[in-house]
Scaffold this motif. Structure first.
Motif, short mmCIF file in Angstrom:
data_model
loop_
_atom_site.label_atom_id
_atom_site.label_comp_id
_atom_site.label_asym_id
_atom_site.label_seq_id
_atom_site.Cartn_x
_atom_site.Cartn_y
_atom_site.Cartn_z
N SER A 33 74.68 32.31 91.37
CA SER A 33 74.79 33.69 90.69
C SER A 33 74.75 34.80 91.86
O SER A 33 74.50 34.69 93.05
N THR A 34 74.82 36.13 91.10
CA THR A 34 74.81 37.25 91.97
C THR A 34 73.43 38.27 91.47
O THR A 34 73.29 38.22 90.27
N PRO A 35 73.31 39.24 92.02
CA PRO A 35 72.09 40.25 91.58
C PRO A 35 72.87 40.93 90.28
O PRO A 35 72.05 41.03 89.38
N GLU A 36 73.91 41.20 90.30
CA GLU A 36 74.87 41.92 89.17
C GLU A 36 74.66 40.91 88.02
O GLU A 36 74.51 41.44 86.89
N ALA A 37 75.05 39.59 88.06
CA ALA A 37 75.06 38.86 87.11
C ALA A 37 73.57 38.43 86.42
O ALA A 37 73.58 38.49 85.27
N ALA A 82 72.00 35.85 100.62
CA ALA A 82 71.90 35.20 99.23
C ALA A 82 73.36 35.49 98.62
O ALA A 82 73.64 36.70 98.63
N ASP A 83 73.96 34.43 98.41
CA ASP A 83 75.18 34.46 97.59
C ASP A 83 75.53 33.21 97.06
O ASP A 83 74.86 32.31 97.02
N PRO A 84 76.47 33.39 95.95
CA PRO A 84 76.78 32.18 95.06
C PRO A 84 77.02 30.85 95.92
O PRO A 84 77.04 29.88 95.26
N ALA A 85 77.29 30.90 97.07
CA ALA A 85 77.75 29.87 97.92
C ALA A 85 76.64 29.11 98.49
O ALA A 85 76.72 27.78 98.91
N VAL A 86 75.47 29.64 98.60
CA VAL A 86 74.22 28.91 99.24
C VAL A 86 73.82 27.91 98.19
O VAL A 86 73.68 27.98 96.87
N THR A 87 73.75 26.70 98.66
CA THR A 87 73.21 25.62 97.81
C THR A 87 71.76 25.35 97.63
O THR A 87 71.07 26.06 98.19
N VAL A 120 64.89 38.72 93.95
CA VAL A 120 63.90 38.33 92.95
C VAL A 120 63.95 38.72 91.61
O VAL A 120 64.04 40.10 91.48
N PHE A 121 64.07 37.98 90.44
CA PHE A 121 64.08 38.85 89.24
C PHE A 121 62.96 38.22 88.10
O PHE A 121 62.83 36.86 88.54
N LEU A 122 62.64 38.92 87.10
CA LEU A 122 61.86 38.30 86.25
C LEU A 122 62.60 37.87 84.85
O LEU A 122 63.43 38.81 84.42
N HIS A 123 62.29 36.60 84.35
CA HIS A 123 62.92 36.23 83.26
C HIS A 123 62.56 37.30 82.05
O HIS A 123 61.55 37.52 81.71
N PRO A 124 63.71 37.46 81.17
CA PRO A 124 63.29 38.48 80.16
C PRO A 124 62.63 38.22 79.02
O PRO A 124 61.83 38.85 78.58
N GLN A 125 62.21 36.73 78.78
CA GLN A 125 61.36 36.42 77.83
C GLN A 125 59.99 35.81 78.53
O GLN A 125 58.97 36.31 78.32
N THR A 126 59.89 34.84 79.46
CA THR A 126 58.88 34.22 80.09
C THR A 126 58.27 35.37 81.23
O THR A 126 57.04 35.02 81.72
N HIS A 127 58.99 35.95 81.88
CA HIS A 127 58.63 37.05 82.88
C HIS A 127 58.32 36.18 84.23
O HIS A 127 57.65 36.71 85.21
N GLU A 128 58.79 34.92 84.01
CA GLU A 128 58.72 33.91 85.43
C GLU A 128 59.79 34.51 86.45
O GLU A 128 60.78 35.09 86.15
N GLU A 129 59.15 34.30 87.79
CA GLU A 129 59.86 34.76 88.86
C GLU A 129 61.21 33.91 89.07
O GLU A 129 60.93 32.44 88.99
N HIS A 130 62.31 34.33 89.26
CA HIS A 130 63.67 33.64 89.64
C HIS A 130 64.09 34.20 90.95
O HIS A 130 64.67 35.68 90.92
N ALA A 131 64.18 33.50 91.97
CA ALA A 131 64.79 34.05 93.18
C ALA A 131 66.30 33.51 93.39
O ALA A 131 66.49 32.20 93.19
N LEU A 132 67.05 34.29 93.71
CA LEU A 132 68.47 33.63 94.11
C LEU A 132 68.34 32.63 95.18
O LEU A 132 67.75 33.06 96.61
N ALA A 133 69.06 31.55 95.44
CA ALA A 133 68.99 30.66 96.53
C ALA A 133 69.56 31.55 97.76
O ALA A 133 70.44 32.28 97.73
#
Length: 412
Positions: free
Chosen positions: A29-33, A78-83, A48-61
């Motif tokens: 994914s990307t920050p924009e997505a 960080a970009d979509p190619a990072v596994t 790092v982003f907060l989930h819209p319902q759970t507010h749990e932290e989601h970090a891009l790989a």
């Protein structure tokens, strides 16, 4: 876009421990997505982003590249190619590099489950050496999982990092944060042991390192070695569920013994004043909170006097209470007494000993604090007293209150 639970939540679930917080890593994914999907961005140094319902932290790989000494010397990529495997590889320990997908399947490319079963703390990759904070994290994980050993190759890597000067680049705030967390773990002694074995204790806490190998009178300290005594005290503080301020005071209470001249061993005359100065200096260097600093100073200065409280008369007890500033800081005084009890019980084979000084000083303080000082002052002024004479009258009345309370209790 795929998301995975990572780190402590997976580890603790596998260990059968409670899971309080879940962290997620997002792959593809990307920050924009993420924003378009309703996530709220909160990360400053990496996405790092907060989930819209759970507010749990989601970090891009992400991956990291070392650019300068210390824990801040990184460029994050960080970009979509990072596994997922790329992201897990940058983590500190194998037991923290296990992921779980949304269906419950585990992804364990670095054999974290094997090390959980073998009870081993092992670094994931050579990237461990790029961040000196990981030395502190390793030590505090050893204090949490105190029946785990540190892999020999990981300890060797720690020594290389210390020799390269990596720990010297750590900022005080981060050292305090990790030290405070380690002190609150079930076995804080393991943190000191790991730091010492890796050579980091001498760099980060030289005042503590100097305590090892320093003897004490065996009549009072069956463990003899001052460093060993400190380890027993910290573990006793954990066993008694003491708050952080008390545990930090325990860490600092005997620092002056490390500066006693060898020709004066095993006695340590005057170590209390030296301990107070060193405790204040250490707290200032770590930028410790004021309440922790002040309690550590009181305990370092007064712990031997508190230990011998049962030998003191009412007037001496009152002077000790006043030196501790107990009338203005009653909660701190209570914590000082707890720290001293922990010190007395943090000795080999004496963990269950009685400590009469704590209830004695508590009763003495309560008797003195209950005195209606306004009435005493008014009576003194009626006799023509002013200034210091009024303060002396209050002091005498408090000493008499302590004497009466202790006499009543003893049946005299």
């Amino acid at each position: 876009m795929k998301r995975y639970i990572v780190g402590g939540a997976v580890r603790d679930a596998l260990l059968g421990r409670p899971v309080n917080d879940r962290d997620w890593v997002v792959v593809g994914s990307t920050p924009e997505a993420m924003v378009a999907a309703g996530y709220t961005p909160v990360g400053k140094d990496f996405p790092v982003f907060l989930h819209p319902q759970t507010h749990e932290e989601h970090a891009l790989a992400r991956t990291e590249r070392k650019t300068a000494p210390g824990y801040r010397g990184f460029v994050v990529h960080a970009d979509p190619a990072v596994t997922l495997e790329d992201d897990l590889r940058r983590r500190d320990l194998t037991i923290n590099a296990i992921a779980q997908d949304e269906h419950g399947a585990l992804i364990d490319p670095y054999d974290g489950r094997r090390d959980l079963e073998a009870k081993v703390l092992r670094h994931v990759s050579e990237a461990f050496a790029e961040d000196p904070v990981r030395i502190l994290r390793l030590a505090r994980f050893a204090a949490r999982f105190h029946d785990f050993s540190v892999a020999p190759e990981t300890m060797a890597l720690v020594r290389e990092m210390v020799e390269a000067g990596e720990v010297d680049a750590l900022v005080p705030e981060r050292v305090w944060q990790e030290l405070a967390t380690g002190l609150m773990e079930p076995k804080p002694s393991r943190m000191l042991q790991v730091l010492r074995e890796g050579g980091a204790l001498a760099r980060l806490l030289p005042e503590v390192e100097r305590l090892y190998g320093v003897p004490q009178p065996e009549a009072h300290h069956p463990e003899v070695d001052t460093g060993h005594h400190l380890e027993l005290v910290l573990d006793q503080a954990a066993a008694m569920d003491a708050p952080l301020t008390v545990r930090f005071a325990c860490l600092c209470h005997d620092l002056g013994k490390g500066t006693t001249r060898p020709d004066e061993w095993p006695r340590h005359i005057g170590h209390e004043g030296r301990s107070e100065r060193l405790a204040r200096a250490l707290a200032a260097r770590l930028k410790a909170p004021t309440e922790a600093t002040e309690l550590a100073a009181v305990v370092a200065r007064e712990h031997t006097n508190i230990h011998r409280a049962t030998e003191l008369g009412p007037a001496a007890l009152l002077r000790l209470i006043e030196r501790c500033d107990a009338f203005r800081r009653p909660e701190r005084f209570a914590q000082a007494l707890l720290a001293c009890e922990i010190d007395a019980r943090g000795r080999l084979g004496l963990e269950q000993r009685d400590y009469p000084s704590r209830p004695l000083l508590t009763r003495a303080f309560e008797a003195a604090a209950a005195l209606p000082t306004a009435d005493v002052a008014a009576a003194a002024m009626a006799r023509g007293a002013q200034g210091e004479a009024i303060a002396k009258a209050i002091h005498q009345a408090r000493a008499q209150a302590i004497a009466a309370a202790l006499a009543c209790e003893s049946g005299a």
